[in-house]
Design an enzyme around this catalytic site. Structure first.
Site, PDB file in Angstrom:
ATOM      1  CB  CYS A  47      61.717 -27.924  21.402  1.00  8.18           C
ATOM      2  SG  CYS A  47      62.743 -26.497  21.775  1.00  8.18           S
TER       3      CYS A  47
ATOM      4  CG  HIS B  37      63.331 -28.710  16.820  1.00 12.30           C
ATOM      5  ND1 HIS B  37      61.967 -28.687  16.877  1.00 12.30           N
ATOM      6  CD2 HIS B  37      63.777 -27.825  17.742  1.00 12.30           C
ATOM      7  CE1 HIS B  37      61.593 -27.812  17.799  1.00 12.30           C
ATOM      8  NE2 HIS B  37      62.651 -27.272  18.338  1.00 12.30           N
TER       9      HIS B  37
HETATM   10  N1  GLN Z   1      60.100 -21.171  22.901  1.00 19.97           N
HETATM   11  C1  GLN Z   1      60.880 -22.232  23.551  1.00 19.97           C
HETATM   12  C2  GLN Z   1      62.357 -21.838  23.746  1.00 19.97           C
HETATM   13  O1  GLN Z   1      62.806 -20.888  23.144  1.00 19.97           O
HETATM   14  C3  GLN Z   1      60.810 -23.490  22.704  1.00 19.97           C
HETATM   15  C4  GLN Z   1      61.446 -23.308  21.327  1.00 19.97           C
HETATM   16  C5  GLN Z   1      61.191 -24.487  20.386  1.00 19.97           C
HETATM   17  O2  GLN Z   1      60.226 -25.220  20.509  1.00 19.97           O
HETATM   18  N2  GLN Z   1      62.081 -24.637  19.374  1.00 19.97           N
HETATM   19  O3  GLN Z   1      63.065 -22.516  24.486  1.00 19.97           O
END
Ligand code: GLN
Length: 246
Positions: A98, A197
């Site tokens: 992510c 995740h």
């Molecule tokens: N901040 C980034 C987004 O909102 C990554 C979020 C994350 O790593 N879950 O896309």
């Protein structure tokens, strides 16, 4: 000649900043699945200010995080860009989740604030959309056996792949990279990015083993078979999540 004791070194990049939704579980899974097979594992935490020795590490892991944490990591990655690019060009395995995935691309443009520079190991860029994608994902790869990948996504970023970077799977349930092109994740050489995740590897043991096998083959310059493990719990969890939206 006695069999050489196999060993892998895992560099965990910025664990104090990018490590949400259990992403550290991916490092623990790689360690567990190696040690169950008698493969030694060293984990090196790389924090802000630490210099990265590109040849020291066999696997690089970077987790996800909120925009705020990504700002600090983006700045630090620019200082380590040459070392990480060298590692990637030498075939080292990367797994980026992510927010970490976004920063291995060229840039991430959040909804508010400056564009965050990535290091361009992946030919991709990310622009935050107005909607957050939150939920389970099922995707189908063409390099894993079984083909399915399951995980949990929570991101506003919309990632678009370019030039020499391919997706790792087709989305069956969920949104993936940008909810438009039907793809999830990215791969260039042995660098893998994904929005999954959860953490992703415990419920996708075949993906974990693929990464371990790849890292061993790069380090020892030969194909190394991994002893099968009893993955009853992992496979039952994986199968229970297939096509489950919530
Ligand atoms: N901040 C980034 C987004 O909102 C990554 C979020 C994350 O790593 N879950 O896309």
């Amino acid at each position: 000649m006695s069999e050489e004791k196999l060993k892998l070194t895992i560099a965990h990049l910025y664990p104090k900043l990018l490590n949400i939704y259990g992403d550290f579980g991916n490092v623990l899974t790689l360690k567990y699945r190696c040690e169950k097979r008698g493969i030694d594992v060293d984990i090196i935490n790389i924090d802000i200010g630490d210099k990265i020795n590109p040849e020291q590490n066999d696997i690089y892991f970077i987790g996800g995080g909120q925009d705020k944490q990504q700002i600090e990591v983006s700045k630090e990655l620019q200082k380590q860009k040459d070392s990480l690019m060298q590692a990637a060009n030498n075939g080292k395995v990367f797994l980026a989740i992510c927010g970490g995935y976004q920063l291995l691309g060229k840039y991430y443009q959040p909804n508010n604030g400056e564009k965050l520079l990535g290091i361009g190991i992946l030919d991709a860029y990310t622009i935050a959309g107005n909607k957050r994608f939150i939920g389970n994902v099922t995707a189908k790869s063409d390099f894993l056996k079984p083909k399915t990948l399951v995980g949990f996504e929570n991101h506003a970023g919309l990632t678009y792949l370019q030039e020499n970077t391919d997706p790792i799977a087709k989305v069956l349930v969920g949104n993936g990279n940008n909810s438009k092109d039907g793809f999830e994740g990215a791969r260039k050489n042995n660098v893998f990015g994904t929005y999954l995740h959860g953490s992703v590897l415990p419920k996708n043991p075949h993906f974990a083993d693929y990464l371990i096998k790849t890292a061993l083959s790069v380090k020892y310059q030969k194909d190394i078979e991994l002893l099968p493990l009893d993955d009853t719990i992992e496979i039952n969890t994986h199968n229970d999540l297939i096509n489950k939206k919530y």
